[in-house]
Design an enzyme around this catalytic site. Structure first.
Site, PDB file in Angstrom:
ATOM      1  N   ARG A 197      11.771  -6.492   5.495  1.00 13.03           N
ATOM      2  CA  ARG A 197      11.722  -4.963   5.834  1.00 13.03           C
ATOM      3  C   ARG A 197      12.307  -4.959   7.223  1.00 13.03           C
ATOM      4  O   ARG A 197      12.666  -3.821   7.720  1.00 13.03           O
ATOM      5  CB  ARG A 197      10.372  -4.497   5.539  1.00 13.03           C
TER       6      ARG A 197
ATOM      7  N   ARG B 185      -1.640  -8.597  13.427  1.00 15.40           N
ATOM      8  CA  ARG B 185      -1.716  -7.814  12.341  1.00 15.40           C
ATOM      9  C   ARG B 185      -2.668  -8.298  10.991  1.00 15.40           C
ATOM     10  O   ARG B 185      -3.639  -7.854  10.789  1.00 15.40           O
ATOM     11  CB  ARG B 185      -0.754  -6.858  11.787  1.00 15.40           C
TER      12      ARG B 185
ATOM     13  N   ARG C 233     -10.193   1.295   8.554  1.00 15.35           N
ATOM     14  CA  ARG C 233     -10.146  -0.060   8.945  1.00 15.35           C
ATOM     15  C   ARG C 233     -11.442  -0.512   9.879  1.00 15.35           C
ATOM     16  O   ARG C 233     -11.507  -1.585  10.171  1.00 15.35           O
ATOM     17  CB  ARG C 233      -8.919  -0.247   9.853  1.00 15.35           C
TER      18      ARG C 233
ATOM     19  N   ARG D  54      11.187  -1.714  11.635  1.00 16.11           N
ATOM     20  CA  ARG D  54       9.998  -1.225  12.292  1.00 16.11           C
ATOM     21  C   ARG D  54       9.573  -1.858  13.345  1.00 16.11           C
ATOM     22  O   ARG D  54       9.564  -3.295  13.231  1.00 16.11           O
ATOM     23  CB  ARG D  54       8.995  -1.154  10.975  1.00 16.11           C
TER      24      ARG D  54
ATOM     25  N   LYS E 135       0.694  -1.341   0.055  1.00 15.11           N
ATOM     26  CA  LYS E 135      -0.037   0.052  -0.085  1.00 15.11           C
ATOM     27  C   LYS E 135       0.896   1.375   0.141  1.00 15.11           C
ATOM     28  O   LYS E 135       0.681   2.042  -0.665  1.00 15.11           O
ATOM     29  CB  LYS E 135      -1.054   0.059   1.509  1.00 15.11           C
TER      30      LYS E 135
HETATM   31  P1  AP5 Z   1       4.955  -1.908   2.136  1.00 17.90           P
HETATM   32  O1  AP5 Z   1       4.581  -0.754   0.874  1.00 17.90           O
HETATM   33  O2  AP5 Z   1       5.303  -1.062   3.203  1.00 17.90           O
HETATM   34  O3  AP5 Z   1       3.281  -2.368   2.581  1.00 17.90           O
HETATM   35  P2  AP5 Z   1       2.120  -1.938   3.294  1.00 17.90           P
HETATM   36  O4  AP5 Z   1       0.840  -2.633   2.333  1.00 17.90           O
HETATM   37  O5  AP5 Z   1       2.100  -0.608   3.213  1.00 17.90           O
HETATM   38  O6  AP5 Z   1       2.286  -2.708   4.410  1.00 17.90           O
HETATM   39  P3  AP5 Z   1       2.236  -2.065   6.229  1.00 17.90           P
HETATM   40  O7  AP5 Z   1       2.880  -3.424   6.728  1.00 17.90           O
HETATM   41  O8  AP5 Z   1       2.526  -0.718   6.222  1.00 17.90           O
HETATM   42  O9  AP5 Z   1       0.877  -2.199   6.394  1.00 17.90           O
HETATM   43  P4  AP5 Z   1       0.065  -2.237   7.778  1.00 17.90           P
HETATM   44  O10 AP5 Z   1      -1.459  -2.060   7.261  1.00 17.90           O
HETATM   45  O11 AP5 Z   1       0.408  -3.523   8.560  1.00 17.90           O
HETATM   46  O12 AP5 Z   1       0.635  -1.061   8.369  1.00 17.90           O
HETATM   47  P5  AP5 Z   1       0.180   0.310   8.783  1.00 17.90           P
HETATM   48  O13 AP5 Z   1       1.558   1.246   8.994  1.00 17.90           O
HETATM   49  O14 AP5 Z   1      -0.850   0.940   8.034  1.00 17.90           O
HETATM   50  O15 AP5 Z   1       5.410  -2.891   1.464  1.00 17.90           O
HETATM   51  C1  AP5 Z   1       6.142  -3.923   2.472  1.00 17.90           C
HETATM   52  C2  AP5 Z   1       7.453  -4.451   1.997  1.00 17.90           C
HETATM   53  O16 AP5 Z   1       7.490  -5.045   0.769  1.00 17.90           O
HETATM   54  C3  AP5 Z   1       8.465  -3.463   1.703  1.00 17.90           C
HETATM   55  O17 AP5 Z   1       9.803  -3.713   2.154  1.00 17.90           O
HETATM   56  C4  AP5 Z   1       8.339  -3.017   0.295  1.00 17.90           C
HETATM   57  O18 AP5 Z   1       9.580  -2.659  -0.204  1.00 17.90           O
HETATM   58  C5  AP5 Z   1       8.012  -4.441  -0.161  1.00 17.90           C
HETATM   59  N1  AP5 Z   1       7.261  -4.445  -1.540  1.00 17.90           N
HETATM   60  C6  AP5 Z   1       6.247  -3.737  -1.623  1.00 17.90           C
HETATM   61  N2  AP5 Z   1       5.810  -4.099  -3.014  1.00 17.90           N
HETATM   62  C7  AP5 Z   1       6.412  -5.140  -3.177  1.00 17.90           C
HETATM   63  C8  AP5 Z   1       6.305  -6.003  -4.630  1.00 17.90           C
HETATM   64  N3  AP5 Z   1       5.380  -5.640  -5.554  1.00 17.90           N
HETATM   65  N4  AP5 Z   1       7.112  -6.881  -4.588  1.00 17.90           N
HETATM   66  C9  AP5 Z   1       8.026  -7.349  -3.703  1.00 17.90           C
HETATM   67  N5  AP5 Z   1       8.140  -6.268  -2.634  1.00 17.90           N
HETATM   68  C10 AP5 Z   1       7.446  -5.597  -2.353  1.00 17.90           C
HETATM   69  O19 AP5 Z   1      -0.287   0.230  10.348  1.00 17.90           O
HETATM   70  C11 AP5 Z   1       0.624  -0.091  11.522  1.00 17.90           C
HETATM   71  C12 AP5 Z   1      -0.428  -0.017  12.939  1.00 17.90           C
HETATM   72  O20 AP5 Z   1      -0.873   1.216  13.019  1.00 17.90           O
HETATM   73  C13 AP5 Z   1      -1.384  -1.064  12.837  1.00 17.90           C
HETATM   74  O21 AP5 Z   1      -1.338  -2.238  13.240  1.00 17.90           O
HETATM   75  C14 AP5 Z   1      -2.368  -0.280  13.899  1.00 17.90           C
HETATM   76  O22 AP5 Z   1      -1.884  -0.547  15.286  1.00 17.90           O
HETATM   77  C15 AP5 Z   1      -2.306   1.137  13.509  1.00 17.90           C
HETATM   78  N6  AP5 Z   1      -3.106   1.879  12.729  1.00 17.90           N
HETATM   79  C16 AP5 Z   1      -2.773   2.068  11.274  1.00 17.90           C
HETATM   80  N7  AP5 Z   1      -3.822   2.532  10.770  1.00 17.90           N
HETATM   81  C17 AP5 Z   1      -4.964   2.616  11.597  1.00 17.90           C
HETATM   82  C18 AP5 Z   1      -6.242   2.535  11.590  1.00 17.90           C
HETATM   83  N8  AP5 Z   1      -6.767   3.054  10.514  1.00 17.90           N
HETATM   84  N9  AP5 Z   1      -6.974   2.244  12.804  1.00 17.90           N
HETATM   85  C19 AP5 Z   1      -6.527   1.630  13.968  1.00 17.90           C
HETATM   86  N10 AP5 Z   1      -5.182   1.486  13.711  1.00 17.90           N
HETATM   87  C20 AP5 Z   1      -4.452   1.889  12.858  1.00 17.90           C
HETATM   88 MG    MG Z   2       2.353   0.900   4.906  1.00 16.07          MG
END
Ligand code: AP5
Ligand code: MG
Length: 189
Positions: free
Chosen positions: A129, A146, A90, A135, A15
């Site tokens: 990552r 997660r 979410r 992270r 994402k």
């Molecule tokens: P990346 O692009 O970082 O993936 P992502 O989908 O952004 O994954 P996240 O881990 O950030 O998602 P998440 O939903 O768990 O975390 P968030 O920060 O939202 O890609 C991942 C890796 O793969 C990278 O190394 C990249 O280089 C690689 N990659 C990407 N595309 C690729 C491809 N095509 N091929 C190969 N490699 C690839 O949330 C974190 C925490 O915050 C949550 O757990 C929660 O506690 C809190 N939180 C956030 N939002 C909310 C909300 N709305 N409500 C409540 N709590 C929330």
């Molecule tokens: Mg992300």
């Protein structure tokens, strides 16, 4: 007229990676609740201190906190082509609050990109990552929580948008460039 996109998908689906590419190329504004929360944690603000333990466990931070952050950022942004919501909404309450905030701007969510990646591939990406970026929530244990949270909230959030016929599946297993091309195809259609 603005065009607003939700990037939806499991942890590690790409994402953030894709939203950043589209932001650079087309001038949309990425709003990542995860990134916002991590900067609050890094700055040890009261909000960050409240969120840290929850995030480290891989659970969801309260609706009130994330909705407030999104509202602040939307109010700050002027003259953007549209927002890309990354990791938000979410919950049903978040989805409804987002619609209400957009409505005050005479806008709506136009497209939901549903990034799909196999669990095995997600684990590999998270492991990689965790070495590259360190992270705090990229441990095997927290990743499980997660992913379980995602499997739970997707049954609420996806139907909310499916009813509006705006969800498009994206094969997130492809290379980063191929996924970008598919996303461009989805929103220029
Ligand atoms: P990346 O692009 O970082 O993936 P992502 O989908 O952004 O994954 P996240 O881990 O950030 O998602 P998440 O939903 O768990 O975390 P968030 O920060 O939202 O890609 C991942 C890796 O793969 C990278 O190394 C990249 O280089 C690689 N990659 C990407 N595309 C690729 C491809 N095509 N091929 C190969 N490699 C690839 O949330 C974190 C925490 O915050 C949550 O757990 C929660 O506690 C809190 N939180 C956030 N939002 C909310 C909300 N709305 N409500 C409540 N709590 C929330
Ligand atoms: Mg992300």
């Amino acid at each position: 007229m603005a065009y607003n996109i939700v990037f939806f998908g499991p942890p590690g689906a790409g994402k953030g990676t894709q939203a950043k590419i589209i932001e650079e190329k087309y001038g949309f504004k990425q709003l990542s609740t995860g990134d916002m929360l991590r900067s609050q944690v890094a700055e040890a603000t009261p909000l960050g201190l409240q969120a840290k333990d929850i995030m480290d466990r891989g659970e969801l931070v309260s609706d009130e906190i994330v909705i407030g952050m999104i509202e602040d950022e939307m109010n700050k942004a002027h003259h953007v082509k549209g927002f890309m919501f990354d990791g938000f909404p979410r919950t049903n309450a978040q989805a409804e609050a987002l619609d209400a905030m957009l409505k005050t701007r005479n806008e709506k969510i136009d497209l939901v990109l549903n990034l799909q990646v196999d669990d095995e591939e997600l684990v590999e990406r998270i492991k990689k990552r965790s070495i590259e970026e360190g992270r705090a929530d990229d441990t095997v244990e927290t990743f499980k929580t997660r992913l379980a949270a995602y499997n739970d909230y997707k049954t609420v959030v996806l139907p909310y948008y499916e009813e509006q016929n705006i969800v498009k599946p994206v094969d997130g297993m492809k290379s980063v460039d191929e996924v970008t091309t598919d996303i461009e195809g989805a929103f220029f259609k």
